[in-house]
Design an enzyme around this catalytic site. Structure first.
Site, PDB file in Angstrom:
ATOM      1  N   ASP A 291       1.144  -1.368   0.422  1.00 42.95           N
ATOM      2  CA  ASP A 291       0.265  -0.143   0.188  1.00 42.95           C
ATOM      3  C   ASP A 291       0.492   1.524  -0.018  1.00 42.95           C
ATOM      4  OD1 ASP A 291      -1.922  -1.813   0.242  1.00 42.95           O
ATOM      5  OD2 ASP A 291      -2.792  -1.204   1.953  1.00 42.95           O
ATOM      6  N   GLY A 378      -7.055   4.916  -8.827  1.00 40.86           N
ATOM      7  CA  GLY A 378      -7.240   5.864  -9.570  1.00 40.86           C
ATOM      8  C   GLY A 378      -7.697   5.707 -11.142  1.00 40.86           C
ATOM      9  N   ASP A 449     -13.783  -4.881  -1.878  1.00 39.54           N
ATOM     10  CA  ASP A 449     -13.522  -4.895  -0.683  1.00 39.54           C
ATOM     11  C   ASP A 449     -15.066  -4.692   0.123  1.00 39.54           C
ATOM     12  OD1 ASP A 449     -10.866  -4.074  -0.674  1.00 39.54           O
ATOM     13  OD2 ASP A 449     -11.708  -2.254  -1.528  1.00 39.54           O
ATOM     14  N   ASN A 514     -10.492  -8.981  -0.478  1.00 40.19           N
ATOM     15  CA  ASN A 514     -10.249  -8.583   0.415  1.00 40.19           C
ATOM     16  C   ASN A 514     -11.703  -8.633   1.853  1.00 40.19           C
ATOM     17  OD1 ASN A 514      -8.078  -6.994  -0.525  1.00 40.19           O
ATOM     18  ND2 ASN A 514      -8.909  -6.209  -1.528  1.00 40.19           N
TER      19      ASN A 514
END
Length: 595
Positions: A291, A378, A449, A514
């Site tokens: 990350d 992004g 997520d 995730n």
């Protein structure tokens, strides 16, 4: 704009790498020209046996150069880096004469079969290529560079190939349980002496493709190795000085570099790469995730959150700093990571292409890391402060050109799936559809997520729910998994199951799964969630969130159909080294790649 000097966004589309491009037309916009790839008239190419252009004498300065046939439909930065890493210069093909004058020719075919053949034909490169190969001159084809040598392909076809090797290139059959695309490190079986394969032995090499050629009596004289994935397919061919491989040597670590080295320096005494392990089938992948974001001083750092909170619980509340991205990624490559994934959470949400530091991270990392690189964050359509519109395809192209092999799409995939489930119409305009259509679905990862929403009764929601192995806080026996966007801050009215099914239809080639509840907890992966999703789709699933020990990796592979498992914090903090994870998996009977 610093990130786009010169040929801004002039990246050649990287079609489907022998993959699953579904479009019949696409456009390559170069710095000084545009090529349109229209739908082909199938089976319209007949290789010429008499090529009229004469090769002129090559200059002595070309003797150390490798000629690279980059036909304008793919990003081949990783291969360029590998060739330079091995000490060779590169000369790019600009005309058919460049092929005929080549001392050594590498064709890194990246893309879909039909548009690749169309470009080769229109530029007059197909005939030159056939003439070069028929003269038994040093040639190495990679991935699609192997497939195009065959008679035809079923990919958006039938479409005629160069016709040098008997056989038809067809799609993998997922009905037998194989996940398509075929992504990962697999074993090959050498069928005859091949010179460039001398160091492979029983080691794994990296594949990423949806189409393959089958060995037969007609092409058996060409086949130098095979691989088993559902059934046996051709992993490499050789005849004289002509070689081609279905796998990617530039992404196969040290053993892959040895393949390139033996092609580039056939007369040198190459020391054999020590053989490790006993590769026999597709290995389970262990992926290191970084990350990356800017800290409060503006420096890019590797960080890690607990349930997505990346700040230290101190008075200063600073961003957790676990190292520098390029250095850490390089170390993970040396430690044996099968892939390295960068998640850009640095906050360039209004202007992703202004994120020059992250692009440089990819560029520098790809110079010395020869396993697949994924980047997320992004990747979506946006309009800059001057009112100029950029498509998600242009954003992804910058990442691909900077060294990424795959892009990971998060929030934008949720919005696309919601719209698709509402209308049942594929518009072709979502980031998922745009990128998979041009770069192939094997280049697109969707990052999901979700967080658990506990239920007393599964009929309380219309979305797919599961019986959980551990009851909720009030004794609930069921849960559904609510998808989130914006870094887990906003819940959406769509479940992980529904999202996974939708994004597979929209063009995703892989799912990074995730779990907010497990993130940073070190108590293991969410087995219930991973089974829910991996059983619902036919594309590979990467398990993420929750790893705290080597045993958690063996558990997820024993109890689910996950193709890979990813971890971050335990690797960054050196609590559990990658090598320890792999050694444990081997002891538990799980096939892994040893570097």
């Amino acid at each position: 704009m610093a990130a786009a000097k010169g040929a801004a966004f002039a990246s050649a589309p990287q079609f489907s790498a022998g993959g699953s491009s579904s479009s019949s037309a696409s456009t390559y916009s170069g710095a000084s020209h545009s090529l349109h790839f229209p739908q082909l008239n199938p089976l319209n190419f007949k290789p010429s046996r008499t090529f009229s252009i004469r090769a002129s004498a090559s200059s002595a300065s070309d003797d150390s150069a490798v000629t690279l046939l980059d036909y304008g439909a793919g990003n081949v930065r990783s291969l360029r880096n590998a060739i330079r890493f091995l000490g060779c210069e590169i000369k790019d093909v600009q005309s058919p004469e460049d092929i005929l004058n080549a001392k050594r020719l590498i064709f890194p075919g990246v893309g879909a079969f039909a548009p690749a053949m169309d470009v080769l034909n229109k530029k007059g490169l197909a005939e030159a290529l056939c003439a070069y190969i028929e003269q038994d001159r040093p040639f190495l084809g990679i991935c699609l560079g192997l497939q195009l040598l065959f008679e035809s392909s079923e990919e958006n076809g039938p479409v005629k190939g160069l016709g040098l090797i008997p056989g038809v290139v067809g799609r993998f059959d997922s009905s037998n349980g194989c996940r398509v695309p075929h992504i990962g490190w697999n074993a090959i079986k050498v069928k005859k002496e091949s010179q460039i394969l001398d160091d492979i032995g029983s080691q794994h090499v990296y594949f990423v493709h949806s189409y393959r050629a089958i060995p037969s009596d007609d092409n058996k004289e060409w086949v130098s190795s095979v691989c088993n994935y559902g059934n046996e397919f051709i992993a490499s061919v050789r005849r004289g000085n002509v070689h081609a491989v279905q796998f990617h040597p530039e992404k196969s670590g040290e053993v892959g570099l040895s393949v390139l080295r033996r092609f580039l320096y056939p007369k040198s005494e190459n020391a054999k790469v020590p053989v490790k392990g006993k590769a026999s089938k597709l290995a389970k992948r262990v992926i290191a995730c970084l990350d990356v974001r800017a800290n409060d001083k503006g420096d890019l750092v590797v960080t890690k959150g607990d349930q997505y909170d990346v700040r230290e619980q101190t008075e200063e509340n600073e961003v957790r700093n676990l190292g520098k991205p390029v250095e850490l990624a390089g170390q993970y490559y040396k430690d044996g990571a099968d892939e390295v994934s960068f998640l850009n959470i640095t906050g360039y949400r209004d202007f992703p292409l202004g994120d020059l530091p992250m692009l440089q991270v990819l560029q520098y990392a790809s110079e010395n890391i020869f396993v697949p690189l994924t980047v997320g964050g992004g990747i979506r359509d946006f309009t800059d402060g001057n009112g100029r519109y950029y498509s998600s395809l242009e954003v992804a192209a910058e990442y691909f050109r900077s060294g990424a092999d795959k892009v990971s799409i998060g929030s934008d995939a949720v919005y696309a799936a919601e719209e698709y489930l509402k209308t049942k119409v594929k518009t072709g305009k979502s980031s998922l559809e745009q990128i998979s259509r041009v770069y192939g679905n094997q280049a697109v990862v969707v990052s999901i997520d979700p967080r658990r929403v506990y239920l007393k009764d599964p009929n309380d929601v219309e979305l797919k729910s599961v019986r959980v192995s551990k009851p909720g806080p009030n004794g609930e026996e069921f849960a559904w998994y609510q998808c989130t966007v914006n870094g887990g801050r906003e819940g959406r009215p769509i479940g992980a199951y529904e999202l996974a099914k939708a994004v597979e239809e929209l063009g995703a080639g892989e799912i990074l799964l995730n779990c907010i509840d497990c993130d940073g907890q070190g108590k293991g992966f969410d087995i219930d969630l991973i089974n829910l999703i991996s059983d619902a789709v036919s594309i590979p699933v990467i398990a993420s969130s929750g790893a705290g020990s080597a045993e958690h990796f063996s558990e997820v592979f024993a109890k689910t159909n996950a193709s890979a498992a990813l971890a971050a914090g335990i690797f960054h903090r050196k609590e559990v080294p990658i090598q320890s994870v792999k050694e444990h998996l081997l002891k538990e009977g799980v096939e892994v790649r040893l570097s």
